[in-house]
Design an enzyme around this catalytic site. Structure first.
Site, short mmCIF file in Angstrom:
data_model
loop_
_atom_site.label_atom_id
_atom_site.label_comp_id
_atom_site.label_asym_id
_atom_site.label_seq_id
_atom_site.Cartn_x
_atom_site.Cartn_y
_atom_site.Cartn_z
N LYS A 35 4.57 -15.88 -2.45
CA LYS A 35 5.76 -15.41 -3.18
C LYS A 35 5.65 -13.51 -2.53
CE LYS A 35 5.56 -15.51 -7.92
NZ LYS A 35 6.43 -16.08 -8.34
N ARG A 133 14.83 -20.12 -17.21
CA ARG A 133 14.76 -19.18 -16.27
C ARG A 133 15.40 -19.98 -15.38
NH1 ARG A 133 9.68 -16.21 -13.75
NH2 ARG A 133 9.95 -18.10 -12.51
N HIS A 165 8.42 -24.27 -16.07
CA HIS A 165 7.00 -22.78 -15.81
C HIS A 165 6.63 -22.20 -17.07
CE1 HIS A 165 4.82 -19.96 -13.84
NE2 HIS A 165 6.35 -18.75 -13.61
N ARG A 221 -0.32 -23.86 -10.14
CA ARG A 221 0.27 -22.67 -9.12
C ARG A 221 -0.56 -21.84 -9.24
NH1 ARG A 221 4.52 -25.29 -11.60
NH2 ARG A 221 4.97 -23.56 -12.52
N TYR A 265 7.53 18.91 -8.42
CA TYR A 265 8.83 19.44 -8.88
C TYR A 265 8.95 19.62 -10.38
CZ TYR A 265 10.74 17.69 -4.58
OH TYR A 265 10.09 17.45 -2.95
N CYS A 312 5.86 12.03 -6.18
CA CYS A 312 6.98 12.52 -5.47
C CYS A 312 7.16 11.64 -4.19
CB CYS A 312 7.18 13.88 -4.16
SG CYS A 312 6.78 15.25 -5.33
N MET A 313 8.13 11.59 -3.15
CA MET A 313 8.74 10.29 -2.49
C MET A 313 7.45 10.05 -1.54
SD MET A 313 12.23 10.00 0.05
CE MET A 313 13.13 9.90 -1.36
N ASP A 314 7.05 10.87 -1.07
CA ASP A 314 6.34 11.02 0.30
C ASP A 314 4.79 11.34 -0.76
OD1 ASP A 314 8.16 10.49 1.92
OD2 ASP A 314 8.47 12.45 1.86
#
Ligand SMILES: *Cc1c(COP(=O)(O)O)cnc(C)c1O
Length: 388
Positions: A35, A133, A165, A221, A265, A312-314
């Site tokens: 998954k 769950r 589970h 599993r 930042y 940062c993002m990148d």
């Protein structure tokens, strides 16, 4: 080489599947859980490698994941276990996927899909034994299995499995584990009394498989251990499982930084002395968690180097030390290999995905599953043994 890539060792995956089959023992079928894009390793290549190493079943969460396995040519048993009301079950039923039902409403929807595509659906029933769950509650279970058995006798579906589970499999002394095992045994007995003859009864995840033989039943599993990672620190120690993923990038830039200058930042880190910093061209856009700022190290030039300031993002910045030298005393240059994490080797003991998880107060599952974005994936095949 590419600017940022995830190297996935399919040889390690095959090795781990074989090891886990040995640990589970004869007569226990292996379901490899793929998954969430194979826990970030790539669902289809991992599924193929797992089948080659003897995985009897593949496990996924969603109908779409299951159907995608068929679309790439997988013809073996596949189980999925998380649907929502009104989903289109028809492609999965037509593809012969085992679909898990938690309620009679789901069973009815699956039966309708079977009529629509003129196939007898394969359905597994899940009982909630204490994870709270998915799954039918214990109070609802007797009526649920009775009604499902009736539908089976009418030829509307085939009940192929009964399962549950575990909540605390990584801590076998936790009282919840014994209680879940007892409840599961009772639920299986109730299902058999109602006339169910499932092909597989199953309970164990990776941790259960390794630590608690009584949870193994007909099938285990295994997710995280397939990828060579520990369900919890120490659980798979000594079992020779091999981490399959290395996250790496090319260093984009190297430069000098004067004492007193702040980094990234908010200037959450300020250089106390003159130093040399490097720029790594990946960030939270690739799932490099922002919380790693000032908390995690990466491997460059033969040593671990700390991340400085915010991710940062990148991109993020690392401290290469006052002279910016590698372990052999040569200047670290742009283009140098940056390993964010990977399997430990003699030459490079860390950082590992587990090191990241520990520093960020999370689990290695989250580290490998979230990394992605603009990383490309490249598949290697060392057969799990070379290079270390
Ligand atoms: C994800 C999952 C697994 C695999 O768990 P691991 O701890 O990764 O081995 C097994 N069963 C179910 C129902 C799951 O959702």
């Amino acid at each position: 080489m590419s600017r940022a890539e995830l190297l996935v060792d399919l040889g390690a995956i095959r090795h781990n599947v074989r090891r886990l089959r040995e640990i589970a023992g004869p007569g226990v079928a292996m379901m490899t859980v793929v998954k969430a894009d194979g826990y970030g390793h790539g669902m289809v290549p991992v599924a193929r490698a797992a089948r080659e190493a003897g995985a009897d079943w593949l496990g996924v969460a969603t109908l779409d994941e299951a159907v995608a396995l068929r679309a790439c040519g997988d013809t073996g048993p596949v189980l999925c276990w998380l649907t929502v009301p009104g989903e289109d079950y028809r492609p999965a039923v037509a593809a012969g996927i085992d679909i898990t039902a938690y309620t009679l409403g789901e069973v009815a929807e699956i039966i309708s899909a079977g009529v629509a595509v003129d196939a007898v659906p394969r359905v597994q029933l899940k009982v909630d034994t204490g994870l709270s769950r998915g799954g039918a509650g214990l109070a609802a279970w007797p009526e649920f299995v009775r009604a499902a058995a009736e539908a089976e006798r009418a030829g509307r579906l085939r009940l192929t499995g009964v399962w549950s589970h575990l909540a605390t499999a990584d801590d076998p002394d936790h009282p919840a584990l014994a209680l879940q095992e007892k409840r599961f045994a009772d639920a299986v007995a109730i299902a058999r009394e109602a006339g169910l003859r499932p092909e597989v009864v199953h309970l164990a995840n990776s941790a259960g498989t390794v630590l608690t033989p009584s949870t193994r039943y007909d099938l285990v599993r295994c997710g995280i251990a397939t990828y060579g990672l520990d369900p919890a620190p120490g659980v798979t120690e000594g079992l020779d499982l091999r981490p399959a993923m290395t996250a790496r990038a090319d260093l984009a830039l190297v430069k000098r930084l004067a004492a007193g200058e702040g980094v990234s930042y908010g200037h959450t880190w300020v250089a106390e002395r003159d130093t040399v910093v490097g720029l790594v061209p990946v960030g939270y856009g690739e799932g490099v968690l922002r919380a790693a700022g000032n908390r995690v190290n990466v491997w460059i030039g033969g040593a671990e180097r700390p991340i400085r300031g915010r991710v940062c993002m990148d991109q993020f910045v690392v401290d290469l030390g006052p002279d910016g030298l590698d372990a052999d005393g040569r200047p670290i240059a742009p283009g140098a290999d940056v390993v964010l994490f990977g399997p430990p080797t003699n030459r490079r003991p860390g950082p590992t995905a587990q090191d990241w998880a520990a520093a960020l107060e999370t689990i290695n599952y989250e580290i490998v599953t979230r990394i992605g974005g603009r990383f490309t994936r490249r598949y290697l095949d060392t057969d799990g043994s070379t290079g270390r």
